[in-house]
Design a protein around this motif. Structure first.
Motif, PDB file in Angstrom:
ATOM      1  N   TYR A 126      28.549  28.684  48.762  1.00  0.00           N
ATOM      2  CA  TYR A 126      28.785  30.301  48.348  1.00  0.00           C
ATOM      3  C   TYR A 126      30.533  29.743  47.161  1.00  0.00           C
ATOM      4  O   TYR A 126      31.229  28.844  47.076  1.00  0.00           O
ATOM      5  CB  TYR A 126      29.105  31.545  49.035  1.00  0.00           C
ATOM      6  N   GLU A 179      33.190  32.927  45.941  1.00  0.00           N
ATOM      7  CA  GLU A 179      32.873  34.596  46.036  1.00  0.00           C
ATOM      8  C   GLU A 179      34.523  35.154  45.416  1.00  0.00           C
ATOM      9  O   GLU A 179      36.019  34.244  45.499  1.00  0.00           O
ATOM     10  CB  GLU A 179      32.730  34.922  47.348  1.00  0.00           C
ATOM     11  N   ILE A 180      35.331  35.486  45.281  1.00  0.00           N
ATOM     12  CA  ILE A 180      36.060  36.356  43.963  1.00  0.00           C
ATOM     13  C   ILE A 180      36.410  37.473  45.117  1.00  0.00           C
ATOM     14  O   ILE A 180      35.947  38.593  45.506  1.00  0.00           O
ATOM     15  CB  ILE A 180      36.547  35.990  42.631  1.00  0.00           C
ATOM     16  N   HIS A 181      37.746  37.365  45.809  1.00  0.00           N
ATOM     17  CA  HIS A 181      38.370  38.005  47.094  1.00  0.00           C
ATOM     18  C   HIS A 181      39.492  39.157  46.853  1.00  0.00           C
ATOM     19  O   HIS A 181      40.286  37.878  46.343  1.00  0.00           O
ATOM     20  CB  HIS A 181      37.924  37.894  48.278  1.00  0.00           C
ATOM     21  N   GLU A 182      39.684  39.617  45.798  1.00  0.00           N
ATOM     22  CA  GLU A 182      41.205  40.146  45.284  1.00  0.00           C
ATOM     23  C   GLU A 182      42.079  38.641  44.306  1.00  0.00           C
ATOM     24  O   GLU A 182      40.685  38.453  43.375  1.00  0.00           O
ATOM     25  CB  GLU A 182      42.357  40.671  46.518  1.00  0.00           C
ATOM     26  N   ASN A 183      42.920  38.353  44.284  1.00  0.00           N
ATOM     27  CA  ASN A 183      43.149  36.674  43.141  1.00  0.00           C
ATOM     28  C   ASN A 183      43.014  35.728  44.124  1.00  0.00           C
ATOM     29  O   ASN A 183      43.572  34.375  44.136  1.00  0.00           O
ATOM     30  CB  ASN A 183      44.524  37.337  43.840  1.00  0.00           C
ATOM     31  N   ALA A 184      42.290  35.571  45.307  1.00  0.00           N
ATOM     32  CA  ALA A 184      41.433  34.302  45.630  1.00  0.00           C
ATOM     33  C   ALA A 184      40.140  34.123  45.965  1.00  0.00           C
ATOM     34  O   ALA A 184      39.204  34.541  44.729  1.00  0.00           O
ATOM     35  CB  ALA A 184      41.886  34.449  47.951  1.00  0.00           C
ATOM     36  N   VAL A 185      39.776  32.602  44.976  1.00  0.00           N
ATOM     37  CA  VAL A 185      38.820  32.261  45.343  1.00  0.00           C
ATOM     38  C   VAL A 185      37.984  31.789  46.183  1.00  0.00           C
ATOM     39  O   VAL A 185      38.801  30.618  46.695  1.00  0.00           O
ATOM     40  CB  VAL A 185      38.725  31.156  43.817  1.00  0.00           C
ATOM     41  N   LEU A 186      37.548  32.227  47.096  1.00  0.00           N
ATOM     42  CA  LEU A 186      36.614  31.254  48.096  1.00  0.00           C
ATOM     43  C   LEU A 186      35.073  30.588  47.968  1.00  0.00           C
ATOM     44  O   LEU A 186      34.438  31.110  47.448  1.00  0.00           O
ATOM     45  CB  LEU A 186      36.235  32.526  48.855  1.00  0.00           C
ATOM     46  N   THR A 239      35.409  38.340  35.787  1.00  0.00           N
ATOM     47  CA  THR A 239      36.750  39.518  36.132  1.00  0.00           C
ATOM     48  C   THR A 239      37.932  38.897  34.738  1.00  0.00           C
ATOM     49  O   THR A 239      37.681  38.495  34.060  1.00  0.00           O
ATOM     50  CB  THR A 239      36.675  38.500  37.356  1.00  0.00           C
TER      51      THR A 239
END
Length: 136
Positions: free
Chosen positions: A96, A98-105, A131
């Motif tokens: 997976y 995913e982007i959460h705020e300014n972080a890419v996981l 984004t």
């Protein structure tokens, strides 16, 4: 996902270069970690006798890999350490991103190492185009 019992073989002190890699052949795995100088061979799953490793199965996997790569300097089978343990066996095991705020996981269960790069590239292009992260 569900935990499954299995065994694997670890050779220490092996130098196959500076780049890590993994191979999958007939459902069996070969992994090389240059930072620890370890080769990991395995993918046996045990349905019973959860404390006993499948030594014969590991010998077969080891021999098949030796025949495929005779140019490598292989340690003797007896020099490998046979370990048993639980591993996660997940449905699909797809990675997976995913982007959460300014972080890419990024993450996921390992299944086919060759599919991770193309999946992440395709997903990153899709997510980044939606984004404002492009250009930062």
């Amino acid at each position: 996902s569900k935990p499954v019992q299995g065994s694997y073989l670890v050779y220490s002190g092996v130098d196959l270069g500076e780049r890590p890699f993994s191979l999958t052949m007939d459902g069996n795995n070969f992994i090389y970690h240059p930072w620890t100088k370890k080769m990991i061979i395995g993918s046996t799953t045990i349905n019973c006798s959860h404390l006993l490793p499948d030594e014969k199965g590991l010998q077969t996997i080891d021999q098949n890999l030796r025949e495929l790569f005779p140019e490598w300097s292989w340690p003797a089978f007896s020099e490998g350490q046979i370990l048993t343990g639980l591993r996660e066996k997940a449905q699909g095991r797809r990675p997976y991103l995913e982007i959460h705020e300014n972080a890419v996981l990024s993450g996921g269960y390992y299944k086919n190492g060759y599919s991770l790069g193309p999946y992440l590239a395709e997903k990153a292009i899709s997510l980044f185009s939606q984004t404002k992260l492009i250009g930062k």
